[in-house]
Motif scaffolding. Structure first.
Motif, PDB file in Angstrom:
ATOM      1  N   ILE A 204      40.375 -32.349  17.298  1.00  0.00           N
ATOM      2  CA  ILE A 204      40.448 -30.908  17.048  1.00  0.00           C
ATOM      3  C   ILE A 204      39.686 -30.591  15.757  1.00  0.00           C
ATOM      4  O   ILE A 204      39.685 -31.408  14.819  1.00  0.00           O
ATOM      5  CB  ILE A 204      41.941 -30.459  16.968  1.00  0.00           C
ATOM      6  CG1 ILE A 204      42.062 -28.947  16.800  1.00  0.00           C
ATOM      7  CG2 ILE A 204      42.676 -31.148  15.837  1.00  0.00           C
ATOM      8  CD1 ILE A 204      43.466 -28.415  17.067  1.00  0.00           C
ATOM      9  N   ILE A 205      39.065 -29.432  15.740  1.00  0.00           N
ATOM     10  CA  ILE A 205      38.330 -29.010  14.540  1.00  0.00           C
ATOM     11  C   ILE A 205      39.353 -28.549  13.493  1.00  0.00           C
ATOM     12  O   ILE A 205      40.356 -27.906  13.827  1.00  0.00           O
ATOM     13  CB  ILE A 205      37.308 -27.927  14.913  1.00  0.00           C
ATOM     14  CG1 ILE A 205      36.234 -28.583  15.798  1.00  0.00           C
ATOM     15  CG2 ILE A 205      36.670 -27.298  13.671  1.00  0.00           C
ATOM     16  CD1 ILE A 205      35.211 -27.661  16.365  1.00  0.00           C
ATOM     17  N   VAL A 206      39.089 -28.908  12.242  1.00  0.00           N
ATOM     18  CA  VAL A 206      40.115 -28.769  11.200  1.00  0.00           C
ATOM     19  C   VAL A 206      40.638 -27.339  11.026  1.00  0.00           C
ATOM     20  O   VAL A 206      41.830 -27.137  10.791  1.00  0.00           O
ATOM     21  CB  VAL A 206      39.625 -29.384   9.861  1.00  0.00           C
ATOM     22  CG1 VAL A 206      38.410 -28.659   9.300  1.00  0.00           C
ATOM     23  CG2 VAL A 206      40.737 -29.461   8.834  1.00  0.00           C
ATOM     24  N   ASP A 207      39.773 -26.335  11.171  1.00  0.00           N
ATOM     25  CA  ASP A 207      40.245 -24.955  10.983  1.00  0.00           C
ATOM     26  C   ASP A 207      41.182 -24.560  12.120  1.00  0.00           C
ATOM     27  O   ASP A 207      42.208 -23.896  11.908  1.00  0.00           O
ATOM     28  CB  ASP A 207      39.088 -23.959  10.828  1.00  0.00           C
ATOM     29  CG  ASP A 207      37.871 -24.311  11.663  1.00  0.00           C
ATOM     30  OD1 ASP A 207      37.596 -25.504  11.805  1.00  0.00           O
ATOM     31  OD2 ASP A 207      37.207 -23.404  12.188  1.00  0.00           O
ATOM     32  N   ASP A 208      40.837 -25.016  13.337  1.00  0.00           N
ATOM     33  CA  ASP A 208      41.691 -24.739  14.488  1.00  0.00           C
ATOM     34  C   ASP A 208      43.054 -25.427  14.283  1.00  0.00           C
ATOM     35  O   ASP A 208      44.118 -24.848  14.548  1.00  0.00           O
ATOM     36  CB  ASP A 208      40.979 -25.280  15.735  1.00  0.00           C
ATOM     37  CG  ASP A 208      41.656 -24.856  17.023  1.00  0.00           C
ATOM     38  OD1 ASP A 208      42.468 -23.913  16.968  1.00  0.00           O
ATOM     39  OD2 ASP A 208      41.392 -25.471  18.078  1.00  0.00           O
ATOM     40  N   LEU A 209      42.992 -26.654  13.762  1.00  0.00           N
ATOM     41  CA  LEU A 209      44.245 -27.386  13.509  1.00  0.00           C
ATOM     42  C   LEU A 209      45.135 -26.594  12.550  1.00  0.00           C
ATOM     43  O   LEU A 209      46.347 -26.461  12.777  1.00  0.00           O
ATOM     44  CB  LEU A 209      43.957 -28.759  12.890  1.00  0.00           C
ATOM     45  CG  LEU A 209      45.238 -29.449  12.418  1.00  0.00           C
ATOM     46  CD1 LEU A 209      45.827 -30.312  13.506  1.00  0.00           C
ATOM     47  CD2 LEU A 209      45.045 -30.232  11.155  1.00  0.00           C
ATOM     48  N   CYS A 210      44.532 -26.067  11.457  1.00  0.00           N
ATOM     49  CA  CYS A 210      45.340 -25.360  10.452  1.00  0.00           C
ATOM     50  C   CYS A 210      46.070 -24.180  11.092  1.00  0.00           C
ATOM     51  O   CYS A 210      47.245 -23.940  10.809  1.00  0.00           O
ATOM     52  CB  CYS A 210      44.459 -24.884   9.302  1.00  0.00           C
ATOM     53  SG  CYS A 210      43.938 -26.246   8.280  1.00  0.00           S
ATOM     54  N   MET A 211      45.373 -23.468  11.959  1.00  0.00           N
ATOM     55  CA  MET A 211      45.999 -22.323  12.619  1.00  0.00           C
ATOM     56  C   MET A 211      47.137 -22.814  13.526  1.00  0.00           C
ATOM     57  O   MET A 211      48.259 -22.312  13.453  1.00  0.00           O
ATOM     58  CB  MET A 211      44.929 -21.577  13.423  1.00  0.00           C
ATOM     59  CG  MET A 211      45.305 -20.190  13.857  1.00  0.00           C
ATOM     60  SD  MET A 211      45.866 -20.201  15.530  1.00  0.00           S
ATOM     61  CE  MET A 211      44.374 -20.623  16.396  1.00  0.00           C
ATOM     62  N   LYS A 212      46.856 -23.856  14.319  1.00  0.00           N
ATOM     63  CA  LYS A 212      47.877 -24.354  15.267  1.00  0.00           C
ATOM     64  C   LYS A 212      49.041 -25.009  14.524  1.00  0.00           C
ATOM     65  O   LYS A 212      50.173 -25.019  14.997  1.00  0.00           O
ATOM     66  CB  LYS A 212      47.247 -25.340  16.251  1.00  0.00           C
ATOM     67  CG  LYS A 212      46.241 -24.659  17.179  1.00  0.00           C
ATOM     68  CD  LYS A 212      46.040 -25.420  18.460  1.00  0.00           C
ATOM     69  CE  LYS A 212      45.292 -24.614  19.506  1.00  0.00           C
ATOM     70  NZ  LYS A 212      43.856 -24.779  19.472  1.00  0.00           N
TER      71      LYS A 212
END
Ligand code: NAD
Length: 483
Positions: A204-212
């Motif tokens: 997963i891309i890190v920014d997407d991870l932060c949101m999830k």
């Protein structure tokens, strides 16, 4: 069993004393060799923050349990914490984040359980600390990602995930932007994943991870990341479970391991005996487990969880309506609760099976190198120059040295192409990159590059040179934006 202990700075000595007191009361079969590390060691003139005796004790014993340490600011010295991790190649930083009953968070109140393990690469990335100012206005940092370094940490993450029967192992990255560096990390992850078919893996891309992570933290289990992204994501995870006061950390290497809390020296509360020792205690529990002292670890962890569940707390968390305990009283409360079991999250005690730590006497440094041979071709060169001229003017000068074998193919500024094509809306700074690249399939020699350097140096102030490589026929350098 003998281990090295460094009490640290600020709240370090207070929380270390509390934790060692709990260990003693629990009957942990450990002897301590106290070593000199930290701010006061820097102040005594030891530039790496530790005495030679401390270094040799740790290299002999193989285990360091440390309190937080302060790095003197503005003296050009490097962080003792980072130095320790890098010197002894503790390549994996494992941090666990679990819902602790009694520590209220938005997630615990909503009944959403959190059980995350972050495995962060611990040596490389921007933590190489290799930075240079190239011009009046431009500074650069080198971000080093290596295949063997990635392999070590990723393999550790998979082995750990296999042992704990993880629900999911996720590689977190930014390979859509950093295609060569994070691309190498991600490819290594998927290659090693093939050896663990029983595990569910994804990336997963890190920014997407932060949101999830904020919306559905319970869907993740083991995360493996590069150093800087791992640093940021682990603090995010600490926030999810109640803050840094509850975040333990284990720095794992093949020969030497370091156990410490994630938080720092908390200078604002140092010397007051009010700091929360939980993060250091959880790090100590991880150390006991690492040493095979599982029963002792479980006894302490159950007492800690029970204490938290009962609502006992230090001043930094918990119900404001009940009085906070100081560090010493909190430790005593845990000791008083030995033998109690928490309602949720109780640990089952397996018998202690102490491992023998054997640190090899090394005659030389270990060098990690890819096992498979590759074909490397020198395909060109990027010259970084200091200039405030317009792209056209620079091109006019540089093109004089453009040849059929090694033509000037583009000029970029801050990674965006500005010649031969570009936009007048691209804002420039005083550092350009001139790319000379051989025609497809052709190689150049180092001497050709040296000759070109000599010629260009008559026209420009060269600030840096980077060679362009093809490995197994693949270009392993980035294109300029718009190229
Ligand atoms: P910090 O973690 O020391 O403090 C941040 C805030 O959290 C402060 O308000 C502090 O009072 C609170 N806090 C931290 N630990 C606590 C605890 N156990 N109990 C109660 N409250 C706690 O971060 P900082 O202020 O950014 O850094 C202070 C120093 O620590 C710096 O010199 C930094 O370099 C160093 N540091 C060391 C380590 C390490 O040794 N691994 C890690 C981080 C920072």
């Amino acid at each position: 069993m003998e281990i090295a202990v460094a009490k640290g700075d600020g709240i370090g000595p207070e929380i270390m004393e509390a934790v060692l007191h709990i260990f003693k009361a629990a009957g942990a079969p450990l002897n301590y060799q106290f070593v000199e590390m930290g701010k006061w060691v820097f102040d005594k003139g030891f530039g790496n923050g530790m005495t030679p005796e401390a270094k040799s004790t740790i290299e002999q014993l193989g285990i360091l349990f440390k309190g937080p340490m302060e790095t003197p600011k503005g003296k050009g010295v490097k962080s003792i914490n980072v130095t320790a991790r890098k010197t002894w190649n503790t390549y994996a930083n494992k941090r666990t984040f679990q819902t602790l009953h009694g520590v209220n968070t938005v997630f615990s109140k909503a009944g959403i359980p959190i059980d995350l393990t972050v495995v962060r690469e611990n040596i490389e990335d921007t933590y190489g600390g290799i930075e240079h100012q190239l011009t009046e206005d431009v500074a650069i940092s080198r971000r080093i990602i290596t295949r063997p370094g990635s392999e070590q940490v990723i393999r550790y993450a998979f082995e750990m995930a296999r042992q704990k029967k993880a629900r999911r192992v996720t590689c977190v990255h930014k390979a859509n932007i950093m295609k060569i560096t994070d691309g190498m990390f991600l490819n290594t992850f998927h290659k090693i994943a093939q050896q663990y078919p029983e595990l569910t893996v994804d990336d997963i891309i890190v920014d997407d991870l932060c949101m999830k992570m904020v919306t559905r933290p319970e869907s993740f289990d083991v995360l493996v990341l590069t150093n800087l992204q791992g640093d940021i994501v682990s603090d995010l995870c600490a926030g999810l479970i109640g803050g840094l006061g509850f975040a333990p950390s284990a720095n794992i290497g093949d020969n030497i391991c370091i156990f410490e809390a994630v938080h720092g020296t908390a200078p604002d509360i140092a010397g007051k005996n009010i700091a929360n020792p939980t993060a250091l205690l959880l790090s100590g529990i991880a150390m006991l487990q690492h040493l095979g002292l599982n029963a002792t670890a479980a006894k302490i962890e159950n007492a800690l969880l029970y204490t938290l569940e009962q609502g006992f707390h230090t001043g930094d968390f918990g119900d404001k309506a009940t009085a906070a305990l100081n560090t010493t009283a909190f430790a005593e409360k845990i000791i008083a609760h030995f033998g109690k079991t928490p309602k949720t999250g109780a640990k089952t005690a397996v018998a202690d099976q102490p491992i023998k730590i054997e640190v090899p006497q090394l005659q030389e440094n270990l060098l990690l190198h890819a096992k498979e041979p590759v074909t490397k071709t020198l395909a060109g060169v990027d010259f970084f120059i200091d200039s405030t001229a317009q792209p056209g003017e620079i091109a006019a000068l540089a093109q004089k040295y453009s040849t059929a074998d090694l033509p000037l193919i583009n000029i970029s500024n801050r990674g965006t192409q500005v010649w031969p094509e570009g936009s007048k809306f691209t804002v420039l700074v005083d550092n350009y990159t001139l790319r000379f690249e051989a025609t497809e399939g052709q190689a150049v020699t180092q001497q050709t590059i040296i000759d070109l350097y000599t010629k260009l140096a008559n026209e420009f102030q060269i600030t840096s040179v980077e060679t362009l490589l093809e490995i197994n026929g693949q270009k392993v350098y980035s294109l300029a934006q718009g190229q």
